[in-house]
Design a protein around this motif. Structure first.
Motif, PDB file in Angstrom:
ATOM      1  N   SER A 108      16.782  59.991 -13.650  1.00 36.66           N
ATOM      2  CA  SER A 108      17.528  58.279 -13.421  1.00 36.66           C
ATOM      3  C   SER A 108      17.097  57.575 -12.610  1.00 36.66           C
ATOM      4  O   SER A 108      16.419  56.482 -11.505  1.00 36.66           O
TER       5      SER A 108
ATOM      6  N   PHE B   7      14.210  59.120 -20.158  1.00 38.82           N
ATOM      7  CA  PHE B   7      14.843  58.979 -19.121  1.00 38.82           C
ATOM      8  C   PHE B   7      16.094  56.799 -19.337  1.00 38.82           C
ATOM      9  O   PHE B   7      16.822  56.351 -18.894  1.00 38.82           O
TER      10      PHE B   7
ATOM     11  N   ALA C 150      19.189  55.645 -18.160  1.00 38.50           N
ATOM     12  CA  ALA C 150      19.179  54.253 -17.266  1.00 38.50           C
ATOM     13  C   ALA C 150      20.046  53.128 -17.483  1.00 38.50           C
ATOM     14  O   ALA C 150      21.008  51.790 -16.789  1.00 38.50           O
TER      15      ALA C 150
END
Ligand code: C2E
Ligand code: MG
Ligand code: MG
Ligand code: MG
Length: 278
Positions: A28, A77, A81
Motif C-alpha cells: 500500500s 491492494f 489503500a
C-alpha cells in the motif's frame, strides 16, 4: 503439553499473519510511487443489455502492473489503500483515466457506452469530489451522461449529509449513480429515497445460485423482488457475475435490464473494448 503445542501453533499463525500484514502495508505504501511510474492501468468489462445484446456501458477495474509481483488484482491492494487513505489519490487517477479513455471511444460517433467507475467510501465523503468530477468532465469533454459512479451501500451507512449533497449535485449534472454489490450490505433502504440513484447492480452471489435447486429458487425469488423494487423506483438493474447462458436466460425472464460477467466478456484493456464498440 498439548496446550503448549497449541500455543506454538498460534504463535506460528500470528507470525504468518504479521508477515502478511507487513507485506500488505508495504504494498500500500508503494502506491504513490507506482502511480508516478505509471504502473496502474484500467481493464474494462462490458455491461450488456439483456433486451438486445447491445453494449450499454463498461466498468473500469483497476490493475497494478507490479515490477516484481506481476499484475495485481484490486482485492490485493484496494482494501488497505482505503484504510490508509491512499485510495483518494489512486481513485482520483482511476476517475481521470476512465473519463479520458471513455471520451476517446465516442470519437467515432454513434451510441458510445457509459463508463462506470468504483468510488471508495472515503472518496465520496471527502469534500471536493464534486469539483474534481466537474473539472474532469470539462477537461476531457466526456458528457456527464456517459459517466456512472458506483458506490456501495456502506457509503450510505453513516448519517453524514455531505455525501448525499455531493451525489445530488453530480446527479443534477447528469452523472449516473449506481449502487454496487446491491443486496450484500447491511444498510437500510432509506438512502434509495434520499439519493438520486439510477441503477442497482445486484451482487453476483445471487446470480451464482440461479439453478434448479431449492436454494436456487430462493435466489431467483430474491432477484425477481430486487428487479421489481428497482423498476418501481424507476431504476435499471444490472446483474453481476453472470457466467453462463442459462443464468443470462433466467435473468432475462425475470426482467433484469443488463448483465455483466464472463459469459458476456471478461475485463479487457481499452483497445479491446474499442474494437468491440466499432
Ligand atoms: P466490483 O466493483 O463488484 O467489480 C466486479 C468484480 O467481479 C471484478 O473483480 C470482476 O473482474 C469480477 N467479475 C466479473 N465478471 C465475473 C464473473 O462472471 N464471475 C466472477 N466470479 N467474477 C466476475 P476485480 O476486477 O478483481 O475487482 C474486485 C473489486 O475491486 C471490485 O468489485 C471493486 O469493488 C474493487 N475495485 C476495482 N477497481 C476499483 C477502483 O478503481 N476503485 C475502487 N475503490 N475499487 C475498485
Ligand atoms: Mg463495481
Ligand atoms: Mg460489484
Ligand atoms: Mg465489490
Amino acid at each position: 503439553w498439548a496446550k503448549s503445542a497449541g500455543g506454538a501453533r498460534w504463535a506460528l499463525y500470528d507470525a504468518e499473519r504479521n508477515q502478511r500484514e507487513l507485506a500488505r502495508y508495504a504494498l500500500s505504501a508503494a502506491i504513490p510511487a507506482a502511480l508516478e511510474r505509471g504502473e496502474f492501468y484500467l481493464d474494462y468489462q462490458p455491461l450488456t443489455s439483456l433486451r438486445d445484446g447491445s453494449l450499454v456501458g463498461v466498468e473500469a477495474l483497476v490493475r497494478w502492473r507490479h515490477p516484481e509481483l506481476g499484475v495485481l488484482r484490486p482485492d490485493s491492494f484496494i482494501g488497505l489503500a482505503e484504510e490508509t487513505g491512499l485510495i483518494v489519490q489512486l481513485g482520483g487517477w482511476v476517475l481521470a483515466e476512465a473519463c479520458r479513455e471513455a471520451e476517446a471511444w465516442s470519437a467515432g460517433g454513434a451510441a458510445a457506452p457509459f463508463v462506470s467507475v468504483n468510488l471508495a467510501v472515503r472518496q465520496v465523503h471527502r469534500p471536493g469530489l464534486v469539483q474534481e468530477v466537474r473539472t474532469l468532465l470539462r477537461q476531457t469533454g466526456l458528457p456527464p451522461e456517459r459517466l456512472q459512479l458506483e458506490i456501495t451501500e456502506s457509503t450510505m451507512m453513516s448519517t453524514a449529509k455531505e455525501p448525499v449533497r455531493a451525489l445530488r449535485v453530480l446527479a443534477d449534472l447528469g452523472v449516473r449513480i449506481a449502487i454496487d454489490d446491491f443486496g450484500t450490505g447491511y444498510s437500510n433502504l432509506a438512502y434509495l429515497r434520499d439519493l438520486p440513484v439510477t441503477e442497482l447492480k445486484v451482487a453476483g452471489e445471487f446470480v451464482a445460485g440461479l439453478r434448479s435447486s431449492s436454494v436456487g429458487r430462493t435466489d431467483e425469488r430474491i432477484l425477481a423482488s430486487l428487479v421489481s423494487l428497482a423498476h418501481a423506483l424507476d431504476l435499471t438493474v444490472t446483474a453481476e457475475g453472470v457466467e453462463t447462458a442459462g443464468q443470462a436466460e433466467r435473468l432475462r425472464a425475470i426482467g433484469c435490464d443488463a448483465a455483466q460477467g464472463w459469459h458476456f466478456g471478461r475485463p479487457a484493456p481499452a483497445d479491446r473494448i474499442l474494437a468491440r464498440i466499432r
